[in-house]
Enzyme design. Sequence first.
Site, PDB file in Angstrom:
ATOM      1  N   ASP A  34       0.849  -1.187   0.000  1.00  0.00           N
ATOM      2  CA  ASP A  34       0.000   0.000   0.000  1.00  0.00           C
ATOM      3  C   ASP A  34       0.884   1.236   0.000  1.00  0.00           C
ATOM      4  O   ASP A  34       1.996   1.204   0.538  1.00  0.00           O
ATOM      5  CB  ASP A  34      -0.924   0.012   1.228  1.00  0.00           C
ATOM      6  CG  ASP A  34      -2.166   0.855   0.988  1.00  0.00           C
ATOM      7  OD1 ASP A  34      -3.257   0.273   0.843  1.00  0.00           O
ATOM      8  OD2 ASP A  34      -2.049   2.096   0.909  1.00  0.00           O
ATOM      9  N   PHE A 157     -16.585 -11.046  -5.000  1.00  0.00           N
ATOM     10  CA  PHE A 157     -17.999 -10.831  -4.668  1.00  0.00           C
ATOM     11  C   PHE A 157     -18.218 -10.695  -3.158  1.00  0.00           C
ATOM     12  O   PHE A 157     -19.328 -10.834  -2.680  1.00  0.00           O
ATOM     13  CB  PHE A 157     -18.848 -11.995  -5.196  1.00  0.00           C
ATOM     14  CG  PHE A 157     -18.758 -12.164  -6.694  1.00  0.00           C
ATOM     15  CD1 PHE A 157     -19.554 -11.387  -7.529  1.00  0.00           C
ATOM     16  CD2 PHE A 157     -17.888 -13.075  -7.259  1.00  0.00           C
ATOM     17  CE1 PHE A 157     -19.488 -11.536  -8.909  1.00  0.00           C
ATOM     18  CE2 PHE A 157     -17.803 -13.229  -8.643  1.00  0.00           C
ATOM     19  CZ  PHE A 157     -18.606 -12.453  -9.471  1.00  0.00           C
ATOM     20  N   CYS A 268     -20.177  -0.080  -2.959  1.00  0.00           N
ATOM     21  CA  CYS A 268     -20.274  -0.895  -4.180  1.00  0.00           C
ATOM     22  C   CYS A 268     -21.564  -0.710  -4.958  1.00  0.00           C
ATOM     23  O   CYS A 268     -21.543  -0.215  -6.091  1.00  0.00           O
ATOM     24  CB  CYS A 268     -20.107  -2.368  -3.823  1.00  0.00           C
ATOM     25  SG  CYS A 268     -18.435  -2.750  -3.273  1.00  0.00           S
TER      26      CYS A 268
HETATM   27  C1  UDX Z   1     -22.180  -5.857  -2.163  1.00  0.00           C
HETATM   28  C2  UDX Z   1     -22.407  -7.225  -2.818  1.00  0.00           C
HETATM   29  O1  UDX Z   1     -23.349  -7.971  -2.052  1.00  0.00           O
HETATM   30  C3  UDX Z   1     -21.101  -7.978  -2.919  1.00  0.00           C
HETATM   31  O2  UDX Z   1     -21.303  -9.206  -3.601  1.00  0.00           O
HETATM   32  C4  UDX Z   1     -20.095  -7.128  -3.667  1.00  0.00           C
HETATM   33  O3  UDX Z   1     -18.852  -7.764  -3.720  1.00  0.00           O
HETATM   34  C5  UDX Z   1     -19.938  -5.762  -3.012  1.00  0.00           C
HETATM   35  O4  UDX Z   1     -21.215  -5.134  -2.909  1.00  0.00           O
HETATM   36  P1  UDX Z   1     -21.799  -4.941   0.314  1.00  0.00           P
HETATM   37  O5  UDX Z   1     -21.507  -3.598  -0.266  1.00  0.00           O
HETATM   38  O6  UDX Z   1     -20.950  -5.451   1.429  1.00  0.00           O
HETATM   39  O7  UDX Z   1     -21.726  -6.071  -0.828  1.00  0.00           O
HETATM   40  O8  UDX Z   1     -23.304  -4.844   0.806  1.00  0.00           O
HETATM   41  P2  UDX Z   1     -24.598  -5.792   0.750  1.00  0.00           P
HETATM   42  O9  UDX Z   1     -24.612  -6.726   1.875  1.00  0.00           O
HETATM   43  O10 UDX Z   1     -24.793  -6.326  -0.611  1.00  0.00           O
HETATM   44  O11 UDX Z   1     -25.728  -4.681   1.020  1.00  0.00           O
HETATM   45  C6  UDX Z   1     -25.847  -3.555   0.151  1.00  0.00           C
HETATM   46  C7  UDX Z   1     -26.911  -2.606   0.626  1.00  0.00           C
HETATM   47  O12 UDX Z   1     -28.198  -3.120   0.355  1.00  0.00           O
HETATM   48  C8  UDX Z   1     -26.894  -2.261   2.104  1.00  0.00           C
HETATM   49  O13 UDX Z   1     -27.078  -0.858   2.245  1.00  0.00           O
HETATM   50  C9  UDX Z   1     -28.065  -3.039   2.673  1.00  0.00           C
HETATM   51  O14 UDX Z   1     -28.604  -2.425   3.808  1.00  0.00           O
HETATM   52  C10 UDX Z   1     -29.033  -3.003   1.500  1.00  0.00           C
HETATM   53  N1  UDX Z   1     -29.986  -4.128   1.453  1.00  0.00           N
HETATM   54  C11 UDX Z   1     -29.550  -5.405   1.306  1.00  0.00           C
HETATM   55  C12 UDX Z   1     -31.349  -3.863   1.495  1.00  0.00           C
HETATM   56  O15 UDX Z   1     -31.782  -2.703   1.616  1.00  0.00           O
HETATM   57  N2  UDX Z   1     -32.226  -4.904   1.399  1.00  0.00           N
HETATM   58  C13 UDX Z   1     -31.823  -6.192   1.257  1.00  0.00           C
HETATM   59  O16 UDX Z   1     -32.680  -7.079   1.153  1.00  0.00           O
HETATM   60  C14 UDX Z   1     -30.431  -6.453   1.213  1.00  0.00           C
END
Ligand code: UDX
Length: 450
Positions: A34, A157, A268
């Site tokens: 880094d 992912f 993401c």
């Molecule tokens: C996401 C993808 O899931 C992952 O595969 C990728 O590599 C990176 O982006 P992450 O950013 O850690 O991962 O969050 P995730 O758990 O997917 O949740 C994303 C958002 O959706 C959160 O703000 C969560 O609160 C919201 N969410 C999730 C909902 O509002 N409803 C749901 O049913 C699921």
Amino acid sequence: MTDRPRLTVLGTGYLGITHAACMASAGFEVLGVDIDAEKVAQLNAGQVPIFEPGLEELLRAGLAAGRLSFTTSYEKAAEVGDVHFVCVGTPQRRDGHSADLSQIEACIDALAPSLTRPCLVVGKSTVPAGTAAVLAERLASKAPAGEAAEICWNPEFLREGHGVADTLNPDRIVVGIRSARAERLLRQVYATQIKAGVEFFVTDLNTAELAKVAANAFLATKISFINAVAEVCDAAAADVTVLSRILGADPRIGHAFLRPGLGFGGGCLPKDVRAFLARAAELGAGDALAFLREVDSINLNRRTGMVNLACEVAGGSVAGKSVCVLGAAFKPGSDDVRDSPALDVAQILHGLGAEVTVHDPQAIDNARLAWPELRYADSVRAAAAGADLVLLLTDWPEYAAIDPHELAEVTAAPRIIDGRYALDPAVWRAAGWHYRASGVPGDARSDQLT
Ligand code: UDX
């Protein structure tokens, strides 16, 4: 090249630290790189600068075993590494919706001049389709090894908060490659997972790149679908929480990512939806993804909808009102506040003149850095003390366990808006609270602030 390829991980954010520690735990020699010397020192001392369950233990085990170390030197990385994983950030550009690739380009430019022998540079960061092919030329033109310094793409992912498990036991591995040598090396790197039966997809570069953004766009679409339905439920006096359970019971639909709420945030999903759209438009296929614009705006409307509901419940305006916000992280289990719906709402309410006090079990330090003008409290009770209105905006499990009677002892008025459908309306109403949630039928009493 030794029997077991030696690995480097370039960029030590959520993705990089997790990947480095997990690969070391799988027995590989791993060097993390880094440009931030302070972070490198912290990691070498066994400290993880982010909240990620199980990661610190894994990091320390790797350091103690002598298989894992961190450096700021790209020269050293080039010298020791057979496989270089690129894990730097690809945020949204400041001047538009497409992805900012400057960190990846800088990383390739820093590494390439020292690459004197055959090696594999494996992109894990999320990038627009076509990026790897361009980077391959950039790498070959700058590396003394020329085309023997090869690019491939292996999208990641992992979900924040589940990073270790998702890396050690992924539900699929995707590798976009251009040569048999690249496939052979990556099969060696992921031998444990392949042996355990994880599906291993070998594709071209563009398909691998698209696999990631398409997956995130689909997840975002599912969330925005149920949130749009929540708005219809509001208009029709129906209950979206029951409806989402009914929909999810159909195995073709499934329960996952069908939880209504304040919408998606984080580092993401929001930027990937926009970058996917932007890249499709560049490729002349923008119309095919036009619906993603709606997915994005439904998502952002949830935040303004929450602000409007707060104003309504506060008697027309939140100016001068004391508002308690429960949750700052973009989702539970994380200390990440990037594009957090909860903090966005808190910030808008502050702008409308409310006195906003925020609580979060993990994300207060990051939230304070991002929004120093908000107030922060260490406990739910302290955050709610004297509140005219409580908003539950991130669904941390501890909020679902709040005793409504105890909380009512400290607030100025028992009014709560449940932005994540985390509470049982019947229980809260029975305890004397005015409970509101979009897409959940209201109670008969009208007890707005006057
Ligand atoms: C996401 C993808 O899931 C992952 O595969 C990728 O590599 C990176 O982006 P992450 O950013 O850690 O991962 O969050 P995730 O758990 O997917 O949740 C994303 C958002 O959706 C959160 O703000 C969560 O609160 C919201 N969410 C999730 C909902 O509002 N409803 C749901 O049913 C699921």
